[in-house]
Design a protein around this motif. Structure first.
Motif, PDB file in Angstrom:
ATOM      1  N   ALA A 191       0.823  -1.208   0.000  1.00  0.00           N
ATOM      2  CA  ALA A 191       0.000   0.000   0.000  1.00  0.00           C
ATOM      3  C   ALA A 191       0.857   1.257   0.000  1.00  0.00           C
ATOM      4  O   ALA A 191       0.508   2.259  -0.630  1.00  0.00           O
ATOM      5  CB  ALA A 191      -0.940  -0.013   1.201  1.00  0.00           C
ATOM      6  N   LYS A 192       1.996   1.217   0.705  1.00  0.00           N
ATOM      7  CA  LYS A 192       2.904   2.370   0.698  1.00  0.00           C
ATOM      8  C   LYS A 192       3.435   2.622  -0.712  1.00  0.00           C
ATOM      9  O   LYS A 192       3.480   3.773  -1.185  1.00  0.00           O
ATOM     10  CB  LYS A 192       4.067   2.116   1.653  1.00  0.00           C
ATOM     11  N   ALA A 193       3.823   1.554  -1.376  1.00  0.00           N
ATOM     12  CA  ALA A 193       4.313   1.711  -2.745  1.00  0.00           C
ATOM     13  C   ALA A 193       3.212   2.238  -3.657  1.00  0.00           C
ATOM     14  O   ALA A 193       3.463   3.074  -4.548  1.00  0.00           O
ATOM     15  CB  ALA A 193       4.845   0.372  -3.256  1.00  0.00           C
ATOM     16  N   ALA A 194       1.999   1.790  -3.450  1.00  0.00           N
ATOM     17  CA  ALA A 194       0.880   2.257  -4.267  1.00  0.00           C
ATOM     18  C   ALA A 194       0.616   3.743  -4.046  1.00  0.00           C
ATOM     19  O   ALA A 194       0.303   4.481  -4.997  1.00  0.00           O
ATOM     20  CB  ALA A 194      -0.370   1.443  -3.954  1.00  0.00           C
ATOM     21  N   VAL A 195       0.750   4.210  -2.806  1.00  0.00           N
ATOM     22  CA  VAL A 195       0.556   5.634  -2.524  1.00  0.00           C
ATOM     23  C   VAL A 195       1.635   6.465  -3.200  1.00  0.00           C
ATOM     24  O   VAL A 195       1.359   7.522  -3.802  1.00  0.00           O
ATOM     25  CB  VAL A 195       0.532   5.875  -0.999  1.00  0.00           C
ATOM     26  N   ASP A 196       2.900   6.022  -3.118  1.00  0.00           N
ATOM     27  CA  ASP A 196       3.986   6.760  -3.776  1.00  0.00           C
ATOM     28  C   ASP A 196       3.741   6.843  -5.288  1.00  0.00           C
ATOM     29  O   ASP A 196       3.928   7.905  -5.908  1.00  0.00           O
ATOM     30  CB  ASP A 196       5.319   6.064  -3.499  1.00  0.00           C
ATOM     31  N   TYR A 197       3.325   5.734  -5.872  1.00  0.00           N
ATOM     32  CA  TYR A 197       3.063   5.729  -7.311  1.00  0.00           C
ATOM     33  C   TYR A 197       1.895   6.663  -7.653  1.00  0.00           C
ATOM     34  O   TYR A 197       1.935   7.413  -8.641  1.00  0.00           O
ATOM     35  CB  TYR A 197       2.768   4.301  -7.782  1.00  0.00           C
ATOM     36  N   ALA A 198       0.822   6.625  -6.824  1.00  0.00           N
ATOM     37  CA  ALA A 198      -0.350   7.459  -7.090  1.00  0.00           C
ATOM     38  C   ALA A 198       0.003   8.940  -6.988  1.00  0.00           C
ATOM     39  O   ALA A 198      -0.494   9.766  -7.780  1.00  0.00           O
ATOM     40  CB  ALA A 198      -1.478   7.106  -6.138  1.00  0.00           C
ATOM     41  N   GLN A 217       2.968  10.339  -7.560  1.00  0.00           N
ATOM     42  CA  GLN A 217       3.753  10.703  -8.736  1.00  0.00           C
ATOM     43  C   GLN A 217       2.879  10.770  -9.991  1.00  0.00           C
ATOM     44  O   GLN A 217       3.043  11.661 -10.840  1.00  0.00           O
ATOM     45  CB  GLN A 217       4.885   9.702  -8.932  1.00  0.00           C
ATOM     46  N   SER A 218       1.918   9.847 -10.092  1.00  0.00           N
ATOM     47  CA  SER A 218       1.027   9.853 -11.250  1.00  0.00           C
ATOM     48  C   SER A 218       0.164  11.110 -11.266  1.00  0.00           C
ATOM     49  O   SER A 218      -0.049  11.735 -12.317  1.00  0.00           O
ATOM     50  CB  SER A 218       0.145   8.612 -11.249  1.00  0.00           C
ATOM     51  N   ALA A 220       2.251  14.105 -12.284  1.00  0.00           N
ATOM     52  CA  ALA A 220       2.509  14.105 -13.730  1.00  0.00           C
ATOM     53  C   ALA A 220       1.259  14.483 -14.513  1.00  0.00           C
ATOM     54  O   ALA A 220       1.321  15.241 -15.492  1.00  0.00           O
ATOM     55  CB  ALA A 220       3.022  12.734 -14.163  1.00  0.00           C
ATOM     56  N   GLU A 221       0.099  13.972 -14.075  1.00  0.00           N
ATOM     57  CA  GLU A 221      -1.136  14.262 -14.795  1.00  0.00           C
ATOM     58  C   GLU A 221      -1.524  15.745 -14.677  1.00  0.00           C
ATOM     59  O   GLU A 221      -2.051  16.346 -15.620  1.00  0.00           O
ATOM     60  CB  GLU A 221      -2.265  13.380 -14.264  1.00  0.00           C
ATOM     61  N   GLN A 222      -1.236  16.339 -13.517  1.00  0.00           N
ATOM     62  CA  GLN A 222      -1.527  17.762 -13.341  1.00  0.00           C
ATOM     63  C   GLN A 222      -0.654  18.624 -14.269  1.00  0.00           C
ATOM     64  O   GLN A 222      -1.120  19.622 -14.832  1.00  0.00           O
ATOM     65  CB  GLN A 222      -1.314  18.166 -11.874  1.00  0.00           C
ATOM     66  N   LYS A 223       0.581  18.232 -14.413  1.00  0.00           N
ATOM     67  CA  LYS A 223       1.465  18.990 -15.304  1.00  0.00           C
ATOM     68  C   LYS A 223       0.979  18.865 -16.747  1.00  0.00           C
ATOM     69  O   LYS A 223       0.984  19.842 -17.510  1.00  0.00           O
ATOM     70  CB  LYS A 223       2.892  18.481 -15.170  1.00  0.00           C
TER      71      LYS A 223
END
Length: 700
Positions: free
Chosen positions: A586-593, A595-596, A599-602
């Motif tokens: 779940a921690k890895a999933a939060v870090d990925y979310a 970053q995603s 990136a999507e906001q940019k």
């Protein structure tokens, strides 16, 4: 008297025997201590008020016959709650929550009474009476935070309704203890003094020439002392006195006539009912039941503490979930605002506004659900930590958790066999079954003794005394000369020339009458055997073999419990490993979310993405954060379950069972792997209604 010395020696021996027997009367309630089934902390005595001690005759002679009134139960909350209230909010660390539960939780308060109830059974058994049984069920009437094992239940009997070891009849879990406590009858170990004082006036009507009309006054004073002893001896002492005054009874030489008598008898059971095993069984069972209530109370504390910890992490998760949902709503509202601006300048199609508005509405629903769940968790927590919610300040206060879980860098792996061995030593429910098995052994000894015929050795010594004064109606001087010729009167007979045919009865005082009881003038003594043999003895055979079958059934159940505990420990250990892996994932999933989303906001700022993709990515982050908090709560609960399965909950948390028994915490618990929150939750649990945005119609 040539045998006066011998008679005096006999009287002294009889008096000494009576004095020694009465002296030992106070010992009848004391019995050998029941064997301790297991020398573990779980079987140690829990302190409480000692109702096993009777009220003495001193200094108040009527003390044993007066009821003992208890003070009304204290339904007010302890001062610890007030000390944790600040600005209308209840700030709780996990240690504070456990301390409040030990002081105020009603499940624990209800179970605490079982300790004193078990003491009353000991007091009752010391008198030779049957036990009434103790309550060993775990009280689970506090809603919230389910706890326990493979099936989710701890102990036997919701609400503490399971049958005690000293009871009888329907057993739980497929076990029946119908023969528990059976055996030979036990005479009361408490001395029983009975007495009769009466005055009787009886007018006798004439029935024949030899029974003229006469009044008769009878005064009676009789006393009896009886007591049984734990080695199978019964003692009885009787002392009877009557005084009969007859007005007109020519054939009664004494009026008033004094009659006294006493009888001292000892009866010893030689077969059935002989020895401590048969006569002290209820005392030993009651003491075992007292240990059983101690262990059951420890199990109650473990269950409640686990429940409070689970509820605490549910509350922490509820706060975090509400925070995540509010942040998601804020992001959705900001996205809606930005989308409207871009639609106004023509860089986005109007349909994007409708999509953003739909997301805002969904997030508003999620916030409402999260906040109402948070309110429910707060209410459940306050109910679990208080005796009453009538205090409006407490009822309306928000509960703010101040602790968070501290994940160890690496998960310590203890060999499973070591954990199972610890569980077999410490599990309270296993100790309960061992105590019950020991109680069944005690009972079976008495049941085997009841198979024997009844053979009693008895010996008694008694005496009678007769005294009084010559009946005046029987004196020749008081009768007419014609009646004196018949010769039935006492004293000088004038009709016979002054001769005396019947001497005047000597006057004997009451003291002289009592002296006759012990001077062997009219002694009554003897010794004998009384035998009673049931020729087929089928009822006793059936009870004895049934008791053995029930004992073997309990042994099998004990083995089954050990097997179940082994599986529980392994399952709890697997749960810790699995939930730790879920937390890392779940921690890895939060870090990925995160970053995603960045990136999507940019991309969205440069016009290469859409509102839908940004909102979907943001929703994915919210879901990942909520999943992380849920995984961490599940991980903490799995560690709680592992401690419960091994039986080390109280030791690891530093919980004092003495404090729990008194309902006053003097040594604060200290749960490991817990750290204070760096930033307290700021979510307002009360949902604030947000107006639903009006959809913007597409441009024509």
């Amino acid at each position: 008297m040539p045998f006066a010395c011998i008679a005096s020696t006999k009287r002294l021996a009889a008096a000494a025997s009576l004095f020694a027997t009465l002296t030992f009367a106070g010992w009848a309630q004391d019995a050998p201590v029941a064997p301790t089934p297991q020398n573990t902390p779980e079987a140690a005595h829990v302190p409480s008020l000692n109702y096993a001690k009777p009220v003495s005759h001193f200094p108040n002679p009527i003390g044993p016959y007066k009821p003992r009134y208890l003070s009304a139960p204290n339904l007010a909350n302890t001062a610890r709650i007030d000390s944790l209230m600040r600005d209308g909010k209840l700030y709780l660390s996990l240690d504070d929550a456990i301390a409040l539960a030990l002081e105020n939780n009603l499940d624990i308060a209800i179970a605490r009474y079982n300790l004193n109830i078990a003491d009353t059974d000991i007091l009752r058994a010391k008198a030779g009476a049957t036990t009434l049984g103790v309550n060993t069920g775990v009280v689970q009437n506090t809603p919230g935070g389910g706890v326990g094992g493979l099936g989710g239940q701890v102990g036997s009997g919701t609400g503490g309704t399971s049958l005690g070891a000293g009871g009888a009849g329907a057993g739980a879990g497929g076990l029946v203890s119908s023969t528990l406590g059976l055996g030979s009858l036990i005479t009361s170990f408490d001395p029983i003094l009975s007495g009769t004082l009466s005055q009787d006036r009886f007018h006798i009507l004439p029935q024949s020439t030899f029974s003229p009309e006469s009044p008769q006054n009878t005064t009676t004073g009789s006393f009896t002392y009886a007591q049984g002893f734990s080695w199978g001896t019964n003692l009885s002492v009787g002392f009877n006195n009557t005084r009969v005054a007859t007005g007109n009874a020519p054939f009664s030489p004494l009026s008033p006539q004094l009659n006294s008598g006493f009888k001292f008898q000892l009866t010893q059971h030689l077969l059935q009912g002989f020895g401590f095993a048969a006569n002290n069984r209820f005392i030993l069972i009651a003491k075992n039941d007292r240990e059983l209530s101690d262990v059951a109370f420890r199990l109650q504390i473990i269950t409640t503490v686990n429940q409070i910890q689970s509820m605490y992490w549910d509350l922490v998760y509820a706060y975090e979930n509400a925070r995540v949902q509010k942040e998601s709503l804020s992001f959705a509202e900001k996205t809606l605002s930005d989308t409207k601006k871009q639609v106004e300048i023509g860089s986005l199609a109007p349909i994007e506004v409708v999509r953003a508005q739909s997301t805002v509405a969904q997030d508003q629903q999620a916030v409402t659900i999260a906040l109402t769940n948070l309110q429910l968790e707060q209410l459940l927590m306050k109910n679990a930590l208080s005796r009453t919610l009538r205090d409006q300040v407490l009822a309306g206060a928000d509960v703010v958790p101040t602790s968070t879980m501290e994940l160890p860098e690496t998960e310590a792996v203890q060999p499973t066999q070591d954990l199972v061995a610890d569980a077999l030593r410490h599990r309270a429910d296993l100790v309960e079954q061992r105590i019950q098995l020991n109680t069944t052994q005690i009972s079976n000894k008495a049941v085997r003794n009841a198979l024997l015929p009844t053979l009693d050795l008895f010996a008694y010594y008694g005496g009678t005394g007769l005294g009084g004064t010559q009946n005046p109606t029987n004196l020749c001087a008081n009768e007419p000369l014609g009646e004196q010729e018949e010769g039935f009167c006492a004293g000088p007979n004038a009709a016979a020339g002054g001769q005396t045919f019947i001497p005047v009865a000597p006057t004997t005082s009451y003291g002289g009458t009592l002296n006759q009881l012990v001077n062997s003038a009219a002694s009554d003594k003897g010794v004998g055997l009384q035998l009673n043999i049931p020729l087929r003895n089928r009822a006793a055979q059936a009870v004895q073999i049934r008791s053995e079958l029930e004992y073997q059934q309990a042994q099998m159940a004990l083995q089954q419990t050990e097997n179940r505990i082994s599986i529980e420990v392994r399952n709890a250990q697997f749960g810790v490993e699995q939930n730790r892996a879920s937390v890392d994932s779940a921690k890895a999933a939060v870090d990925y979310a995160k970053q995603s989303l960045d990136a999507e906001q940019k991309k969205y700022q440069f016009g290469t993405s859409t509102t839908t993709l940004v909102l979907q990515t943001q929703s994915g982050l919210a879901t990942a954060e909520s999943t992380l908090m849920s995984a961490m709560a599940a991980y903490e609960k799995s560690r709680i379950e592992l401690d419960r399965a091994v039986g080390v909950t109280l030791d690891k948390a530093g919980i004092s069972i003495d404090d729990a028994a008194r309902g006053r915490v003097t040594r604060m618990p200290n749960v490991p792997y817990i750290t204070p929150l760096k930033e307290l939750p700021t979510v307002n649990p009360t949902p604030t209604p947000t107006p639903t945005p009006t959809p913007t119609p597409p441009a024509q």
